[in-house]
Design a protein around this motif. Structure first.
Motif, mmCIF file in Angstrom:
data_model
loop_
_atom_site.group_PDB
_atom_site.id
_atom_site.type_symbol
_atom_site.label_atom_id
_atom_site.label_comp_id
_atom_site.label_asym_id
_atom_site.label_seq_id
_atom_site.Cartn_x
_atom_site.Cartn_y
_atom_site.Cartn_z
ATOM 1 N N GLY A 205 0.825 -1.207 0.000
ATOM 2 C CA GLY A 205 0.000 0.000 0.000
ATOM 3 C C GLY A 205 0.855 1.250 0.000
ATOM 4 N N TYR A 206 0.267 2.340 -0.468
ATOM 5 C CA TYR A 206 0.987 3.601 -0.508
ATOM 6 C C TYR A 206 -0.005 4.751 -0.542
ATOM 7 C CZ TYR A 206 -0.332 4.029 -5.420
ATOM 8 O OH TYR A 206 -1.045 4.142 -6.575
ATOM 9 N N GLY A 207 0.491 5.932 -0.207
ATOM 10 C CA GLY A 207 -0.213 7.187 -0.393
ATOM 11 C C GLY A 207 0.820 8.232 -0.775
ATOM 12 N N SER A 228 -3.602 -1.682 -8.631
ATOM 13 C CA SER A 228 -4.831 -1.168 -9.257
ATOM 14 C C SER A 228 -4.825 0.356 -9.322
ATOM 15 C CB SER A 228 -6.064 -1.647 -8.470
ATOM 16 O OG SER A 228 -6.141 -3.049 -8.466
ATOM 17 N N ASP A 229 -5.755 0.895 -10.145
ATOM 18 C CA ASP A 229 -5.893 2.344 -10.238
ATOM 19 C C ASP A 229 -6.129 2.934 -8.857
ATOM 20 O OD1 ASP A 229 -5.592 2.219 -12.953
ATOM 21 O OD2 ASP A 229 -7.735 2.419 -13.405
ATOM 22 N N PHE A 242 -3.145 14.034 -4.910
ATOM 23 C CA PHE A 242 -2.971 12.970 -3.919
ATOM 24 C C PHE A 242 -3.555 11.689 -4.495
ATOM 25 C CE2 PHE A 242 -4.543 10.302 -0.472
ATOM 26 C CZ PHE A 242 -3.406 10.179 0.311
ATOM 27 N N PHE A 243 -2.810 10.594 -4.389
ATOM 28 C CA PHE A 243 -3.309 9.309 -4.883
ATOM 29 C C PHE A 243 -2.863 8.205 -3.932
ATOM 30 C CE2 PHE A 243 0.558 10.611 -6.937
ATOM 31 C CZ PHE A 243 1.376 9.510 -7.045
ATOM 32 N N THR A 244 -3.714 7.182 -3.775
ATOM 33 C CA THR A 244 -3.467 6.127 -2.792
ATOM 34 C C THR A 244 -4.092 4.823 -3.239
ATOM 35 O OG1 THR A 244 -3.729 5.498 -0.455
ATOM 36 C CG2 THR A 244 -5.527 6.733 -1.438
ATOM 37 N N GLN A 245 -3.459 3.699 -2.855
ATOM 38 C CA GLN A 245 -3.971 2.365 -3.160
ATOM 39 C C GLN A 245 -3.375 1.361 -2.189
ATOM 40 O OE1 GLN A 245 -6.234 0.200 -3.853
ATOM 41 N NE2 GLN A 245 -6.510 1.099 -5.901
ATOM 42 N N SER A 246 -4.071 0.240 -1.974
ATOM 43 C CA SER A 246 -3.564 -0.837 -1.117
ATOM 44 C C SER A 246 -4.128 -2.159 -1.599
ATOM 45 C CB SER A 246 -3.952 -0.592 0.349
ATOM 46 O OG SER A 246 -5.358 -0.607 0.498
ATOM 47 N N GLN A 247 -3.462 -3.245 -1.195
ATOM 48 C CA GLN A 247 -3.914 -4.575 -1.542
ATOM 49 C C GLN A 247 -3.498 -5.530 -0.437
ATOM 50 O OE1 GLN A 247 -1.863 -4.824 -5.308
ATOM 51 N NE2 GLN A 247 -0.135 -5.959 -4.446
ATOM 52 N N ALA A 248 -3.956 -6.797 -0.540
ATOM 53 C CA ALA A 248 -3.766 -7.760 0.553
ATOM 54 C C ALA A 248 -2.319 -8.210 0.687
ATOM 55 C CB ALA A 248 -4.676 -8.963 0.346
ATOM 56 N N SER A 249 -1.609 -8.426 -0.425
ATOM 57 C CA SER A 249 -0.248 -8.971 -0.361
ATOM 58 C C SER A 249 0.740 -7.992 -0.965
ATOM 59 C CB SER A 249 -0.175 -10.308 -1.095
ATOM 60 O OG SER A 249 -0.581 -10.156 -2.442
ATOM 61 N N GLY A 250 1.985 -8.058 -0.504
ATOM 62 C CA GLY A 250 3.007 -7.142 -0.953
ATOM 63 C C GLY A 250 3.733 -7.620 -2.198
ATOM 64 N N ILE A 251 4.347 -6.684 -2.935
ATOM 65 C CA ILE A 251 5.175 -6.981 -4.102
ATOM 66 C C ILE A 251 6.469 -6.184 -3.979
ATOM 67 C CG2 ILE A 251 3.326 -7.638 -5.690
ATOM 68 C CD1 ILE A 251 3.203 -4.812 -6.694
ATOM 69 N N ASP A 282 3.862 -2.290 4.257
ATOM 70 C CA ASP A 282 4.121 -3.647 3.787
ATOM 71 C C ASP A 282 2.865 -4.501 3.831
ATOM 72 O OD1 ASP A 282 3.744 -4.402 6.440
ATOM 73 O OD2 ASP A 282 5.885 -4.471 6.890
ATOM 74 N N GLY A 283 3.033 -5.800 3.526
ATOM 75 C CA GLY A 283 1.896 -6.713 3.450
ATOM 76 C C GLY A 283 1.650 -7.510 4.702
ATOM 77 N N GLN A 284 2.227 -7.106 5.844
ATOM 78 C CA GLN A 284 1.988 -7.811 7.090
ATOM 79 C C GLN A 284 0.572 -7.539 7.586
ATOM 80 O OE1 GLN A 284 5.138 -7.729 10.099
ATOM 81 N NE2 GLN A 284 6.436 -6.575 8.660
#
Length: 613
Positions: A205-207, A228-229, A242-251, A282-284
């Motif tokens: 995830g990031y912002g 994702s977008d 400003f833009f932000t997104q997150s997901q379940a697992s890290g890359i 991170d994806g923890q």
């Protein structure tokens, strides 16, 4: 023993107290001070209450003591050198729609729902501590509103109550090895693409908040690459995205997003991260922040032609004056419009706002200041509509003349279902004439239709719930006609399904009367009472202790004399004599246990205040 009570009737007038629109004083409130207010302050308060600092964070709760709260909007300012907003989350209502500007020290958040709740904690604002110091947290009054759960919603008057927080710095950290970078591509026509990427691992995830020179470029879109977008908030007027997104697992080492800029003019601009608004995690589970060094870039661009200004507009369109009123519609060309906010100024010496109503969207939440000459309106919904007429502002003529109706652009916006849409703001000018009383100047508007009679009642004092036979109770009942026309109202008292008494009250609009009901209980038992078909509880009536003692004395006298039939008859005669000379026990033909007035008293033994329209 019979107790006789007097029925009293008193007429009183009622009035509606409406707080004046406009500026109100903002006072500070400590965390342990109640928010229900005393003295001459407004009864309702919209307050900020700070918690304790926890490491490098501190949480501030936005709450109110108002009742039937179904929606709100609030803008809060702070010192961006001391703290920055990390997040805003819902408490008693869902997570609000949020707009954070840590560079200038403000956060706007808003939410609404179908039904109202009483004294809710609306939201929790989590601040990150940037430096030791003190900062005031204050509401921007014209951007802060509350509305109730009526249909259409009505604004709730309130007193904004800010606070002051003192924070301590939490120390520095070692410089990180990871970077969060912006890398510019080549200009293609009137566009240039910039990639946001990181070399960190396990990124889930990031912002990011990126600033730019709005005279040189403006953001056209932001799209995802390895994720994702993102959710995006663009402010091309002030030059930030400003833009932000997150997901379940890290890359590992992902390209996070691409920012496409439109070229506005030939020149050079730095693209810089606002460090306080830029994060990696991170994806923890739960996710942990990833330390990094933000790395911006500089782009040089050439304007290859004159571009038109934004094709979408937010406009004010004036109608024709009708008597002392002139309508102005708020319209937009934006497709898929799902929300808007507009702050419109006017000359209060020429016109004043009478009402604001929705057209293609629901009635907006409205804040009117006719003294200073501005009106702020806002509304949002789940699904968008194309090029809607958003609302109609009805102005009343104060004096003949001309006034500009202009947008405060910093407080006005349109958004679709996912992001804010840039628009040109088109105000208007209205010329108005006073409607004369001598037959000139156009037709005279008919007087408004008065509201029909509508009644409320409430119990002023509750009686005791346990009595003995022969005792009485009384209950004063206040009846109010809250309508504007005169009318009649009936109150029917019943024992179970049997009506006991019906009282008819006639009142002018806005008037009240107090009627005191009384009743003497003449037999023991449990009485289930209701008023206008509404259950009001039970009254327990027991035999009188004095009567039992008297009966025992008479029995003893009969035993001392003789036990033949004549003496028994004599006892009967004595009882008859007692009936003739003693108090009336009510054991004749009257309804058992009830008089006309006291039934109402028993009805309300368990409800101090019962109101029914």
């Amino acid at each position: 023993m019979d107790v006789v009570l007097v029925v009293t009737i008193a007429l009183v007038g009622i009035g509606l107290i409406v707080p004046a629109a406009g500026a109100v004083d903002v006072r500070e409130l400590s965390a342990d001070e109640p928010i229900d207010g005393t003295g001459d302050s407004t009864e309702n308060a919209f307050s900020l209450v700070a918690g304790e600092q926890d490491g490098d964070q501190i949480t501030v709760t936005a709450r109110t003591n108002a009742t039937d709260v179904a929606g709100y909007g609030a803008e809060v300012t702070f010192d961006p050198d001391i703290v920055e907003v990390e997040s805003v989350s819902g408490v008693d209502m869902s997570d609000p729609v949020t707009n954070i500007d840590n560079a200038n020290g403000s956060v706007f958040f808003t939410q609404s729902q179908a039904s109202g709740i009483d004294s809710p904690e609306l939201a929790a604002i989590t601040f990150n501590v940037l430096a030791a110091g003190e900062t005031e947290l204050a509401f921007v009054e014209r951007e802060t509103t509350m509305n109730d759960g009526q249909s259409p919603p009505e604004p709730i008057p309130f007193e904004p109550v800010g606070t002051t927080i003192s924070v301590e710095g939490d120390g520095g950290e070692e410089p990180p090895e990871n970077t969060f970078s912006l890398e510019a591509g080549q200009q293609d026509g009137d566009q240039v693409t910039v990639t946001a990427r990181t070399n960190a691992t396990d990124v889930a995830g990031y912002g990011a908040n990126v600033t730019f020179d709005p005279d040189i470029v403006e953001v056209a879109s932001v799209s995802g690459v390895d994720m994702s977008d993102p959710t995006t908030n663009v402010n091309n007027e002030d030059g930030w995205v400003f833009f932000t997104q997150s997901q379940a697992s890290g890359i590992d080492a992902p390209e996070l997003a691409e920012i496409t800029f439109d070229v506005a003019a030939t020149g050079e601009t730095e693209l810089s991260f606002v460090g306080a608004d830029t994060t990696l995690n991170d994806g923890q589970s739960p996710p942990e922040p990833i330390p990094f060094e933000p790395v911006g870039t500089t782009i040089s661009v050439e304007d290859e032609g004159d571009d038109e200004s934004p094709t979408e507009t937010l406009s004010l369109v004036a109608g024709e004056q009708d008597g002392e009123r002139i309508p102005v519609t708020l319209e937009t060309t934006v497709a898929n419009t799902a929300g808007y906010q507009a702050n419109v100024t006017f000359d209060p010496g020429v016109v004043e706002v009478a009402s604001v109503s929705g057209v293609d969207m629901a009635d907006p939440v409205t804040n009117v200041d006719n003294e200073s000459g501005w009106v702020s309106i806002t509304q949002s919904q789940a699904t968008g509509v194309d090029a809607p007429t958003l609302a109609t502002i009805a102005f009343d003529v104060v004096e003949a003349g001309e006034t500009d109706l202009e947008f405060v652009e910093a407080d006005s916006l349109v958004n679709n279902e996912s992001e804010r849409v840039p628009v040109d703001y088109n105000g208007t000018t209205v010329s108005v004439e006073e409607d004369s009383d001598d037959g000139g100047g156009g037709p005279t508007l008919p007087p408004p239709t008065p509201d029909p009679a509508e009644f409320e009642f409430e119990i002023q004092k509750a009686p005791v719930s346990t009595l003995t036979v022969g005792e009485s109770i009384e209950v004063p009942v206040a009846v109010t006609n809250v309508g504007e026309e005169a009318g009649e109202y009936e109150l029917t008292l019943a024992n179970e399904s049997a009506a006991i008494v019906t009282e008819t009250v006639s009142l002018d609009g806005g008037a009240s009367t107090t009627v005191t009901f009384e009743h003497t209980f003449e037999s023991a038992g449990t009485y289930a009472l209701s008023l206008n078909d509404e259950s009001l509880g039970s009254i327990e009536v027991t035999e009188s202790t004095d009567r039992s003692d008297e009966s025992d004395d008479r029995s003893d006298e009969g035993d001392d004399g003789a036990s033949d039939g004549d003496q028994s008859d004599g006892g009967d005669d004595g009882a008859d004599g007692a009936d003739a000379t003693g108090p009336d026990t009510g054991s004749g033909d009257s309804i058992p246990g009830f008089g006309v007035v006291a039934g109402v008293t028993a009805v309300l033994a368990f409800a101090l205040v019962t109101r029914r329209r």
